[in-house]
Design an enzyme around this catalytic site. Structure first.
Site, PDB file in Angstrom:
ATOM      1  N   LYS A  67      30.284  35.773  41.269  1.00  0.00           N
ATOM      2  CA  LYS A  67      29.363  35.230  40.269  1.00  0.00           C
ATOM      3  C   LYS A  67      28.127  34.567  40.902  1.00  0.00           C
ATOM      4  O   LYS A  67      28.091  34.300  42.106  1.00  0.00           O
ATOM      5  CB  LYS A  67      30.132  34.231  39.390  1.00  0.00           C
ATOM      6  N   ARG A 126      44.205  38.018  40.283  1.00  0.00           N
ATOM      7  CA  ARG A 126      44.212  36.811  39.438  1.00  0.00           C
ATOM      8  C   ARG A 126      44.829  35.644  40.223  1.00  0.00           C
ATOM      9  O   ARG A 126      44.357  34.516  40.156  1.00  0.00           O
ATOM     10  CB  ARG A 126      45.004  37.046  38.150  1.00  0.00           C
ATOM     11  N   THR A 141      41.127  29.000  36.230  1.00  0.00           N
ATOM     12  CA  THR A 141      39.734  29.001  35.750  1.00  0.00           C
ATOM     13  C   THR A 141      39.010  27.722  36.172  1.00  0.00           C
ATOM     14  O   THR A 141      37.880  27.768  36.651  1.00  0.00           O
ATOM     15  CB  THR A 141      39.713  29.123  34.210  1.00  0.00           C
ATOM     16  N   ARG A 144      38.948  30.098  44.098  1.00  0.00           N
ATOM     17  CA  ARG A 144      38.324  29.038  43.293  1.00  0.00           C
ATOM     18  C   ARG A 144      38.560  27.660  43.888  1.00  0.00           C
ATOM     19  O   ARG A 144      37.684  26.789  43.825  1.00  0.00           O
ATOM     20  CB  ARG A 144      38.794  29.141  41.842  1.00  0.00           C
ATOM     21  N   ASN A 184      32.643  29.228  38.549  1.00  0.00           N
ATOM     22  CA  ASN A 184      33.914  29.340  39.263  1.00  0.00           C
ATOM     23  C   ASN A 184      33.995  30.560  40.172  1.00  0.00           C
ATOM     24  O   ASN A 184      35.077  31.053  40.482  1.00  0.00           O
ATOM     25  CB  ASN A 184      35.079  29.261  38.277  1.00  0.00           C
ATOM     26  N   HIS A 196      35.207  36.545  38.938  1.00  0.00           N
ATOM     27  CA  HIS A 196      35.883  37.067  37.748  1.00  0.00           C
ATOM     28  C   HIS A 196      36.872  38.123  38.187  1.00  0.00           C
ATOM     29  O   HIS A 196      36.601  38.884  39.116  1.00  0.00           O
ATOM     30  CB  HIS A 196      34.871  37.725  36.790  1.00  0.00           C
TER      31      HIS A 196
HETATM   32  P1  ATP Z   1      37.116  35.357  34.188  1.00  0.00           P
HETATM   33  O1  ATP Z   1      37.265  36.047  32.834  1.00  0.00           O
HETATM   34  O2  ATP Z   1      35.664  35.106  34.539  1.00  0.00           O
HETATM   35  O3  ATP Z   1      37.870  36.053  35.263  1.00  0.00           O
HETATM   36  P2  ATP Z   1      39.115  33.473  33.417  1.00  0.00           P
HETATM   37  O4  ATP Z   1      39.834  34.655  32.876  1.00  0.00           O
HETATM   38  O5  ATP Z   1      39.820  32.590  34.380  1.00  0.00           O
HETATM   39  O6  ATP Z   1      37.763  33.902  34.106  1.00  0.00           O
HETATM   40  P3  ATP Z   1      38.180  32.983  30.739  1.00  0.00           P
HETATM   41  O7  ATP Z   1      38.939  32.093  29.816  1.00  0.00           O
HETATM   42  O8  ATP Z   1      38.256  34.465  30.531  1.00  0.00           O
HETATM   43  O9  ATP Z   1      38.569  32.572  32.236  1.00  0.00           O
HETATM   44  O10 ATP Z   1      36.656  32.511  30.675  1.00  0.00           O
HETATM   45  C1  ATP Z   1      35.637  33.353  31.164  1.00  0.00           C
HETATM   46  C2  ATP Z   1      34.658  32.507  31.926  1.00  0.00           C
HETATM   47  O11 ATP Z   1      34.008  31.621  31.025  1.00  0.00           O
HETATM   48  C3  ATP Z   1      35.274  31.582  32.987  1.00  0.00           C
HETATM   49  O12 ATP Z   1      35.537  32.204  34.192  1.00  0.00           O
HETATM   50  C4  ATP Z   1      34.198  30.543  33.121  1.00  0.00           C
HETATM   51  O13 ATP Z   1      33.119  31.008  33.929  1.00  0.00           O
HETATM   52  C5  ATP Z   1      33.731  30.385  31.675  1.00  0.00           C
HETATM   53  N1  ATP Z   1      34.486  29.328  30.986  1.00  0.00           N
HETATM   54  C6  ATP Z   1      35.760  29.376  30.558  1.00  0.00           C
HETATM   55  N2  ATP Z   1      36.128  28.244  29.938  1.00  0.00           N
HETATM   56  C7  ATP Z   1      35.042  27.438  29.967  1.00  0.00           C
HETATM   57  C8  ATP Z   1      34.750  26.123  29.493  1.00  0.00           C
HETATM   58  N3  ATP Z   1      35.667  25.393  28.857  1.00  0.00           N
HETATM   59  N4  ATP Z   1      33.516  25.627  29.723  1.00  0.00           N
HETATM   60  C9  ATP Z   1      32.559  26.359  30.366  1.00  0.00           C
HETATM   61  N5  ATP Z   1      32.776  27.601  30.825  1.00  0.00           N
HETATM   62  C10 ATP Z   1      33.985  28.144  30.644  1.00  0.00           C
HETATM   63 MG    MG Z   2      38.961  36.123  31.568  1.00  0.00          MG
END
Ligand code: ATP
Ligand code: MG
Length: 138
Positions: A9, A85, A91, A102, A112, A115
């Site tokens: 990212k 993962r 996250t 991370r 973070n 992805h």
């Molecule tokens: P990714 O999909 O990027 O691999 P993830 O599956 O761990 O990450 P998701 O819940 O799918 O997390 O959220 C997608 C992305 O949105 C996160 O990686 C982060 O960059 C952002 N994000 C998630 N939750 C929050 C939050 N509460 N506040 C701000 N940004 C968030």
């Molecule tokens: Mg995700």
């Protein structure tokens, strides 16, 4: 063999740590079988994170994802989706375990660093979003 989509990212490309993240990926046994550096436009970012469009952080997330280059890549391994993962960690880096990308590099819950696809269905869709078949060299 399984394939997953990874994105390094903007927070990581900005800090010039993409090589270090790739080293962690390769050290874990995953293989990078496709990779390119691109700048997402708003349409691409919104489409990619479509599932989150009702979430309060959606607008911010799309602005962040378009704020600097990203590296999109296809990773291959026996259990690539789950293994990546695990390697990414939680996250929110506050909850990420030692040894995860991370934990090592993420700046916060949004910035973070990486992805990774979360299911075989999504991996297929996400890989197709960025790569054509002839760009993936296993
Ligand atoms: P990714 O999909 O990027 O691999 P993830 O599956 O761990 O990450 P998701 O819940 O799918 O997390 O959220 C997608 C992305 O949105 C996160 O990686 C982060 O960059 C952002 N994000 C998630 N939750 C929050 C939050 N509460 N506040 C701000 N940004 C968030
Ligand atoms: Mg995700």
């Amino acid at each position: 063999m399984e394939q997953t989509l990874s994105i390094i990212k903007p927070d990581a490309t900005k800090r010039n740590i993409t090589g270090r993240i790739n080293a962690m990926i390769e050290d874990s046994g995953l293989r990078i079988i496709a990779q390119k550096r691109i700048i997402l436009d708003l349409k691409m970012a919104e489409g990619f994170y479509e599932v989150h469009k009702e979430r309060p952080f959606f607008r911010d997330l799309c602005d962040y994802m378009t704020s600097a280059p990203v590296i999109v890549q296809v990773l291959q391994g026996k259990n690539a989706i789950e293994d990546y993962r695990k390697l990414m960690g939680s996250t929110d880096p506050k909850n990420a375990e030692d040894g995860t990308i991370r934990k090592a590099y993420a700046l916060g819950i949004q910035e973070n660093s990486v992805h990774g696809s979360d299911s075989p269905e999504n991996a297929k869709i996400e890989i197709g979003y960025f790569f054509s078949d002839n760009e993936i060299i296993a």
